[in-house]
Design a protein around this motif. Structure first.
Motif, short mmCIF file in Angstrom:
data_model
loop_
_atom_site.label_atom_id
_atom_site.label_comp_id
_atom_site.label_asym_id
_atom_site.label_seq_id
_atom_site.Cartn_x
_atom_site.Cartn_y
_atom_site.Cartn_z
N ASP A 1 0.83 -1.19 0.00
CA ASP A 1 0.00 0.00 0.00
C ASP A 1 0.88 1.25 0.00
O ASP A 1 0.62 2.23 -0.71
N GLY B 1 -10.51 -5.40 0.18
CA GLY B 1 -9.06 -5.55 0.14
C GLY B 1 -8.64 -6.65 -0.82
O GLY B 1 -7.67 -7.35 -0.58
N ARG C 1 -11.65 -1.64 6.15
CA ARG C 1 -10.51 -2.47 5.75
C ARG C 1 -9.33 -2.36 6.71
O ARG C 1 -8.73 -3.39 7.05
N LEU D 1 -6.52 -5.00 6.15
CA LEU D 1 -6.49 -5.19 4.70
C LEU D 1 -5.92 -3.98 4.00
O LEU D 1 -5.92 -2.87 4.55
N ALA D 2 -5.47 -4.20 2.79
CA ALA D 2 -5.02 -3.08 1.96
C ALA D 2 -6.25 -2.28 1.55
O ALA D 2 -7.38 -2.76 1.68
N GLN D 3 -6.02 -1.05 1.09
CA GLN D 3 -7.16 -0.21 0.72
C GLN D 3 -7.11 0.21 -0.74
O GLN D 3 -6.91 1.38 -1.03
#
Lengths: 679, 177
Positions: free
Chosen positions: A594, B44, B91, B96-98
């Motif tokens: 990310d 995610g 998320r 989790l990734a966003q």
């Protein structure tokens, strides 16, 4: 005393008892939260005042001892422990017992004198009889409550209609644009149709306004409905203090929203008590000063524009700015330098500080410093404004400016940080256009001159932690806000004119939201937030204090942008809020991947990363960043719970500039490191 | 039921009825055990699900109005038929990734006993009956607070969210405590 007042009192008492009870229970679990005490103290104090007003001396005696105890706890002289809380709860129960007996028309089964004596000694052995409170509640519920709820619902529905009407008006504009873009022959019929529709919408507008007024009128009650007991209050107080006082009420008939009146009542009780106790002199002093023996306290209400003005005034000795300053100095509310610089008018407002009192003697009636701050807090609750005026030796006057109702308010619509906001018009002094060269720097902040008065200037977007729009316009849009004696200027993106807005709550997911007191729905169907101006003032005050402490570097033109990478939300949020308070722009990433994505999208001045994360770890992230042209030189701080030297070495090898161990992690350390690396 | 009048035998009929009865019962039980009606969606980049009883509706993402000075979890508010409703990006809560919420993005409106709220998702895949046979519960006391386990479906696994726990989590309330 009429049973009507009794009923009103009992209902009020029920609310205060409920909040006392819940507050006490919270306190029991968190004895260190001394801020709760002040709130509890207010409850007890208000309850005492109201009981006194309806002549219920038993209740005022019990609440007085409770207040004493709370006061002791606040000063740290009495312990905040389970026993003390138990005692307070028993006090609340005793009050509940009395009110419920009174409502049933029975004599309460309680020896109040003994109860109070035992209470004072802290040896209440007899469990205070816990009454069947439900029975009392039931009795009241069938009177007005249900009806009022339906009424509120009705007003809400009309609010929806107003919103819908706005939407129609927006559609009319679109229609006009469509017509303009068509060839003339086709546009003609459309234009005719639009005019027809416009008339229909206008008529509907008229109907809605009528309906709204009628519905609002149903919720309106005259001032009389709360002021009837005041004469008794003033008379009893005056008698007790050996003073001669007459209460003059004008504008009984002025009507206000029921909800507003409920908020207004405790304020008026405090203000009247203050006027009798501190304002009006003894007959002896009055004669000596050449005044009539009898003092006059006046309560008046009148309409002014779309507001109601309620004033409490007395022809007593007035407020003495010098004495107020001295008391504020002694209490450490201000320092000598501030006292020096403070004007007389400004000094009057020092009485709004919690715990402030100039009374030499603390009586059971007033002078405990739970007066003016209650007034100020309540006025914020009802979205009003307050002004103090006084002349030493002749009078003091408190003017409350209140909206007519809380469900629809006049607001100025502004644009800030890319969003629309509504600002209640009560708080808006004026709208300005300012050229950049008119802004000057004073201390750590910026100021502008508004009508010759130096006024602090803030960026509203920065206060609300919204992205600042970078505009290089010749003039900047500024709104000047007022609250009591304070003024502040706020830089906004644009103002969009004023409008009537329907106030909606944010729902239960928003318990306590700083800066906001609700939202409204705009013509396009999207919400706009309504700003809570008192919060802006307190934020500005805090900001000012911080700015003087940590120097002027906060107000640099460019804000540094930091990327925080961590898979734990706690760490992320913590680091983010630490950095935000110091004026950094913060972006967060939840993983190494990310972070890489975000680094590709925008430029950062600094990166703070965790080591252990799902996917690539912090070392790998650092290495990946070092390989790119853009991030070769950008400082990277590794924050990790790994404390072995091997890890630190690996961090440095991968190209990080600093390594902070989470165990040793503290706010100062992080900030110091950040400041060292990017200033 | 029997079809043949001449073979009328009360005992065999009763026996048959009993068999049918038991069979029906066990079928019902098997079904109730095996399939959980869930709303399936992407978060995610992974497939998630929760029981349909928590979901009120799935809507397109409207304009979200950012709320100043609240936790980043609150992506904004929107107008849900006159009620101001929050939209949450949960998320980060799930680690989790966003990835960006694109055109396929939706908001699932869920309701707790206190309030209705919106959850941003990357895509909705509709309601599916998920087979409990392939369900693997998450380890008790595991790091993932809001995950009850996952279903092993033929086309991959689907994580079952603990929507009740999520809606009761204090961090989703603004100004709690």
């Amino acid at each position: 005393m009429g049973s009507r007042y009794l009923e009103i009192f009992c209902r009020e008492a029920e609310e205060h008892l409920a909040s006392l009870q819940s507050g006490l229970l919270v306190l029991e679990r968190n004895p260190e939260r001394s801020s709760l005490l002040h709130e509890l103290l207010r409850n007890a104090h208000t309850l005492k005042g109201s009981a006194r007003m309806v002549g219920l001396s038993d209740i005022s005696a019990i609440t007085h001892t409770m207040e004493e105890q709370l006061k002791g706890m606040e000063r740290g002289e009495r312990q905040v422990d389970a026993d003390a809380i138990d005692l307070l709860l028993k006090g609340a129960d005793a009050v509940a017992l009395i009110t419920s007996a009174l409502l049933r028309g029975e004599v309460p089964d309680l020896d109040v004198e003994r109860f109070v004596a035992e209470y004072d000694r802290g040896e209440l052995t007899r469990p205070a009889p816990s009454e069947t409170r439900e029975a009392a509640a039931e009795q009241q519920s069938e009177t007005v409550r249900a009806n009022v709820k339906t009424l509120d619902h009705l007003v809400n529905l009309i609010g929806e209609m107003i919103i819908n009407k706005k939407r129609l008006e927006a559609k009319l504009l679109t229609l006009k644009e469509i017509a303009a873009s068509l060839p003339a022959d086709q546009a003609q019929s459309l234009t005719l149709f639009r005019r027809d529709l416009e008339e229909d919408v206008l008529y509907q507008d008229y109907l809605i306004q009528e309906l709204h007024e009628k519905a609002m009128a149903l919720r309106m009650l005259p001032l009389r409905s709360i002021s009837d007991g005041f004469e008794r209050l003033v008379r009893d107080l005056a008698q007790q203090l050996g003073k001669e006082v007459r209460l003059q009420i004008t504008g009984h008939g002025i009507e206000m929203d029921r909800v507003l009146l409920e908020g207004l009542k405790p304020m008026l009780i405090h203000l009247l008590t203050n006027a009798v106790c501190h304002g009006i002199e003894s007959p002896h002093e009055r004669t000596a000063a050449g005044k009539p023996r009898e003092g006059v306290v006046s309560l008046s209400a009148r309409h002014e524009g779309r507001s109601v003005i309620v004033e409490v005034a007395d022809d007593g000795k007035g407020m003495d700015p010098a004495r107020i300053k001295a008391a504020a100095l002694a209490k450490g509310v201000i320092d000598p330098r501030e006292a020096e610089a403070m004007g007389d008018e400004e000094a009057l407002y020092l009485t709004f500080w919690p715990g402030f009192s100039t009374a030499e003697i603390v009586t059971d009636i007033s002078g405990r410093g739970v007066g003016m701050d209650v007034v100020k807090r309540n006025i914020e609750r009802v979205k009003g404004n307050i002004t103090l005026t006084s002349e030493k030796g002749s009078f003091s006057r408190v003017t409350l400016q209140l909206p007519l109702t809380l469900s629809v308010i006049e607001a100025l619509l502004i644009q800030c940080g890319g969003e629309d906001f509504a600002v209640p018009l009560n708080y808006v002094q004026e709208i300005l256009k300012v050229r950049p060269e008119e802004i000057s720097v004073l201390g750590a902040g910026e100021v502008i001159k508004v009508r010759g008065v130096t006024t602090p200037l803030y960026s509203l977007a920065a206060m609300l932690e919204l992205p600042r729009q970078t505009k290089s316009c010749a003039t900047l849009a500024v709104i000047v806000l007022k609250l009591a004696d304070q003024r502040m200027a706020c830089l906004v993106d644009a103002h969009l004119g004023s409008s009537e807005v329907v106030v909606k709550g944010l729902g239960k997911q928003f318990r306590n939201v700083r800066f906001l007191f609700g939202a409204t729905i705009m013509g396009d169907g999207n919400p706009a937030l309504i700003l809570n101006v008192p919060d802006l003032f307190s934020a500005a005050a805090n900001d000012g204090r911080r700015a003087t402490r940590s120097g002027a570097e906060l107000d640099e033109e460019r804000r540094f942008k930091v990327l925080v990478v961590d898979d734990s939300i706690t760490t992320r949020t913590m680091e983010q809020s630490i950095l935000l308070t110091q004026g950094y722009d913060v972006v967060t990433a939840v993983s190494g991947e990310d972070a890489l994505q975000k680094c590709a999208d925008e430029d950062f001045d600094l990166i703070i990363s965790d080591v252990e994360m799902p996917g690539i770890n912090g070392f790998e992230l650092t290495r990946a960043l070092r390989e790119s042209e853009r991030y070769r030189e950008i400082p990277i701080i590794i924050v990790s719970s790994l404390s072995r030297d091997e890890d630190k070495r690996q961090a440095l090898q991968s190209g990080a500039q600093a390594y902070i161990v989470k165990g040793a992690f503290d706010q100062g350390m992080l900030l110091e490191t950040v400041q060292m690396l990017i200033g | 039921m029997t079809g043949k009048e001449e073979a009328y035998d009360i005992r065999s009929i009763l026996g048959q009825m009993r068999d049918e009865y038991w069979q029906a019962l066990s079928e019902e039980e098997v079904q109730a055990r095996e399939v959980l009606e869930c709303l399936v969606f992407t978060l995610g980049g992974e497939r998630f699900a929760f029981e349909t009883q928590h979901a009120c509706e799935v809507i397109r993402v409207p304009k979200l109005i950012r709320v100043p000075a609240v936790q980043t979890l609150i992506a904004g508010i929107f107008n849900l038929r006159g009620e101001i409703t929050a939209a949450m990006d949960i998320r980060p809560m799930l680690g989790l990734a966003q990835p960006e919420i694109g055109a396929a993005g939706r908001i699932v409106v869920v309701k707790s006993d206190r309030f209705a709220t919106g959850i941003l998702i990357e895509a909705a895949h509709g309601v599916q009956g998920l087979c409990c046979d392939g369900f693997e519960p998450a380890m008790a006391g595991g790091a993932k607070r809001f995950v009850r386990g996952h279903f092993n479906e033929q086309d991959g696994s689907i994580i079952l969210l603990d929507m009740e726990a999520l809606l009761a989590a204090p961090e989703i309330v603004v100004g709690e405590g």
